[in-house]
Design a protein around this motif. Structure first.
Motif, mmCIF file in Angstrom:
data_model
loop_
_atom_site.group_PDB
_atom_site.id
_atom_site.type_symbol
_atom_site.label_atom_id
_atom_site.label_comp_id
_atom_site.label_asym_id
_atom_site.label_seq_id
_atom_site.Cartn_x
_atom_site.Cartn_y
_atom_site.Cartn_z
ATOM 1 N N ILE A 150 0.829 -1.205 0.000
ATOM 2 C CA ILE A 150 0.000 0.000 0.000
ATOM 3 C C ILE A 150 0.864 1.257 0.000
ATOM 4 N N GLU A 151 1.867 1.292 0.885
ATOM 5 C CA GLU A 151 2.738 2.461 0.982
ATOM 6 C C GLU A 151 3.837 2.457 -0.079
ATOM 7 N N GLN A 152 4.055 1.305 -0.715
ATOM 8 C CA GLN A 152 5.131 1.145 -1.708
ATOM 9 C C GLN A 152 6.488 1.497 -1.106
ATOM 10 N N THR A 153 6.761 0.894 0.049
ATOM 11 C CA THR A 153 8.055 1.053 0.713
ATOM 12 C C THR A 153 8.621 -0.316 1.052
ATOM 13 N N ILE A 154 9.949 -0.408 1.054
ATOM 14 C CA ILE A 154 10.639 -1.628 1.452
ATOM 15 C C ILE A 154 11.544 -1.292 2.634
ATOM 16 N N ASP A 155 11.283 -1.907 3.782
ATOM 17 C CA ASP A 155 12.154 -1.763 4.941
ATOM 18 C C ASP A 155 13.204 -2.865 4.897
ATOM 19 N N VAL A 156 14.445 -2.485 5.087
ATOM 20 C CA VAL A 156 15.563 -3.419 4.984
ATOM 21 C C VAL A 156 16.370 -3.394 6.274
ATOM 22 N N ALA A 157 16.794 -4.565 6.723
ATOM 23 C CA ALA A 157 17.720 -4.668 7.851
ATOM 24 C C ALA A 157 18.787 -5.685 7.478
ATOM 25 N N TYR A 158 20.065 -5.327 7.641
ATOM 26 C CA TYR A 158 21.127 -6.247 7.251
ATOM 27 C C TYR A 158 22.353 -6.040 8.154
ATOM 28 N N PRO A 159 23.154 -7.091 8.336
ATOM 29 C CA PRO A 159 24.339 -6.977 9.187
ATOM 30 C C PRO A 159 25.485 -6.272 8.451
ATOM 31 N N LYS A 160 26.216 -5.450 9.184
ATOM 32 C CA LYS A 160 27.356 -4.753 8.605
ATOM 33 C C LYS A 160 28.533 -4.833 9.573
ATOM 34 N N ALA A 161 29.658 -5.333 9.088
ATOM 35 C CA ALA A 161 30.844 -5.468 9.941
ATOM 36 C C ALA A 161 31.373 -4.093 10.331
ATOM 37 N N VAL A 162 31.744 -3.968 11.612
ATOM 38 C CA VAL A 162 32.303 -2.711 12.122
ATOM 39 C C VAL A 162 33.680 -3.001 12.707
ATOM 40 N N GLN A 163 34.664 -2.270 12.260
ATOM 41 C CA GLN A 163 36.041 -2.493 12.719
ATOM 42 C C GLN A 163 36.143 -2.327 14.239
ATOM 43 N N GLY A 164 36.763 -3.323 14.879
ATOM 44 C CA GLY A 164 36.956 -3.263 16.311
ATOM 45 C C GLY A 164 35.828 -3.854 17.122
ATOM 46 N N ILE A 165 34.746 -4.265 16.455
ATOM 47 C CA ILE A 165 33.602 -4.864 17.149
ATOM 48 C C ILE A 165 33.444 -6.299 16.669
ATOM 49 N N GLU A 166 33.312 -7.225 17.631
ATOM 50 C CA GLU A 166 33.271 -8.642 17.263
ATOM 51 C C GLU A 166 32.075 -8.985 16.397
ATOM 52 N N ARG A 167 30.898 -8.531 16.799
ATOM 53 C CA ARG A 167 29.689 -8.859 16.036
ATOM 54 C C ARG A 167 29.312 -7.688 15.125
ATOM 55 N N PRO A 168 28.747 -8.003 13.955
ATOM 56 C CA PRO A 168 28.311 -6.916 13.075
ATOM 57 C C PRO A 168 27.124 -6.163 13.675
ATOM 58 N N GLU A 169 26.967 -4.920 13.296
ATOM 59 C CA GLU A 169 25.789 -4.167 13.728
ATOM 60 C C GLU A 169 24.690 -4.305 12.682
ATOM 61 N N ILE A 170 23.458 -4.089 13.122
ATOM 62 C CA ILE A 170 22.320 -4.174 12.205
ATOM 63 C C ILE A 170 22.026 -2.792 11.639
ATOM 64 N N VAL A 171 22.079 -2.692 10.334
ATOM 65 C CA VAL A 171 21.785 -1.438 9.640
ATOM 66 C C VAL A 171 20.354 -1.491 9.121
ATOM 67 N N ARG A 172 19.616 -0.428 9.343
ATOM 68 C CA ARG A 172 18.223 -0.372 8.894
ATOM 69 C C ARG A 172 18.040 0.802 7.934
ATOM 70 N N GLU A 173 17.259 0.559 6.909
ATOM 71 C CA GLU A 173 16.957 1.632 5.967
ATOM 72 C C GLU A 173 15.608 1.393 5.317
ATOM 73 N N ARG A 174 15.036 2.441 4.786
ATOM 74 C CA ARG A 174 13.753 2.341 4.076
ATOM 75 C C ARG A 174 13.947 2.786 2.634
ATOM 76 N N ILE A 175 13.460 1.961 1.737
ATOM 77 C CA ILE A 175 13.547 2.256 0.311
ATOM 78 C C ILE A 175 12.152 2.625 -0.187
ATOM 79 N N SER A 176 12.021 3.799 -0.762
ATOM 80 C CA SER A 176 10.749 4.213 -1.357
ATOM 81 C C SER A 176 10.744 3.823 -2.830
ATOM 82 N N VAL A 177 9.659 3.212 -3.241
ATOM 83 C CA VAL A 177 9.540 2.726 -4.621
ATOM 84 C C VAL A 177 8.650 3.675 -5.411
ATOM 85 N N GLU A 178 9.086 4.015 -6.601
ATOM 86 C CA GLU A 178 8.274 4.880 -7.459
ATOM 87 C C GLU A 178 7.035 4.113 -7.909
ATOM 88 N N PRO A 179 5.837 4.539 -7.483
ATOM 89 C CA PRO A 179 4.624 3.782 -7.825
ATOM 90 C C PRO A 179 4.354 3.777 -9.332
#
Length: 313
Positions: free
Chosen positions: A238-267
């Motif tokens: 309905i909103e034509q949006t895609i929410d994304v969450a993915y792991p991203k390695a961070v230097q000096g940190i053992e576990r990756p952090e979770i990056v979140r973003e929203r992608i708006s799709v041209e209807p």
């Protein structure tokens, strides 16, 4: 082809009317007529679309290059067969048929005559789905919800054939693995058919999909969520949006952090895009995105879901 394609629409109820109006605006299409057994409705839509009106398909002027069939599912074979035998390229609304044998016969007729057969799984042309499909590589778990209020449209079939089949088709295209097991439950609420249903599809590669469809809900929901090793994706139709969450390695940190973003799709207007794709296939002889065999596979799964529901009663 350099001349305009001669096209007709059979069945101009709620959705068929839009087919006719869209074709009437295409510069490379000559909408030669629409057909509906209700003469008043046929005349009304024909006046809007600027074409002739008929009450039977036999009255359509020949030759005809292509046809959209937007008739009740129960008569798809009866209506489509004469066109397919004559080699008229056919856009057939989903589901392909009410029964597996009828769907198989429709596919056989199309392949025998070398006719392009496109099945109207409209959501494949949804901009959000097209953007999501580009990002999916190895789905492990998928969850789809398609829920809305009751309307008198399509009450000749149950909610599995009316609504859930959209998500079944999408899931099959994303998973890329055969189904191993289906479990489903459902119940009638306002009609004699199942109005709300839930299905669990288990695939040979170990992936799982849960699908819910309802036409008796007070809130409209159209959402699909996909989990895969590289991240999580949630599409809101309905909103034509895609929410994304993915792991991203961070230097000096053992576990990756979770990056979140929203992608708006041209209807885009999915039906316009779907019919434009059909006309392009007719002109170029390319295979449709959703051909007869793809539509037949979605029907087979939908029928298995219906069968599983019946075993629960």
């Amino acid at each position: 082809m350099t001349n305009k394609l001669r096209v007709a629409v059979v069945g101009v109820g709620y959705l068929g009317r839009f087919h006719a109006l869209i074709y009437s605006r295409m510069p490379d299409v000559d909408l030669v007529g629409i057909v509906d057994p209700d003469a008043d409705r046929a005349n009304t839509v024909a006046a809007e679309a600027g074409c002739a009106a008929f009450t039977t398909a036999a009255e359509l002027p020949e030759p005809l290059d292509a046809v959209s069939i937007v008739a009740p599912t129960t008569v798809h074979l009866e209506v489509a067969a004469p066109f397919l035998r004559q080699g008229v390229h056919t856009m057939l609304e989903k589901p392909i048929a009410a029964a597996r044998e009828e769907g198989e016969e429709i596919v056989r007729l199309a392949e025998q005559s070398g006719t392009i057969l496109q099945i109207g799984h409209l959501e494949r042309f949804n901009a959000g789905i097209m953007a999501l499909a580009q990002r999916i590589s190895a789905p492990r778990y998928l969850e789809a919800q398609r829920m809305g209020g009751f309307t008198e449209r399509a009450t000749d079939v149950d909610v599995v054939s009316d609504l859930m089949i959209h998500d079944i088709d999408i899931i099959l295209s994303l998973m890329g693995s055969p189904i191993q097991q289906i479990r489903a439950i459902g119940t009638p609420v306002l009609t004699e058919h199942v109005d709300i249903a839930s299905a669990r599809l288990e695939f040979a590669n170990g992936a799982v999909a849960n699908v819910v469809a309802s036409r008796v809900s007070d809130k409209k929901t159209r959402r699909i969520r996909v989990f895969q090793p590289s991240g999580y994706f949630s599409l809101d139709f309905i909103e034509q949006t895609i929410d994304v969450a993915y792991p991203k390695a961070v230097q000096g940190i053992e576990r990756p952090e979770i990056v979140r973003e929203r992608i708006s799709v041209e209807p885009v207007k999915p039906l316009d895009r779907e019919l434009e794709a059909f006309i392009d296939c007719v002109r170029t002889s390319r295979a449709p995105l959703v051909d007869g065999r793809v539509g037949l596979e979605a029907l087979k799964v939908a029928l298995e879901v219906q069968s599983s529901i019946r075993t629960q009663w």
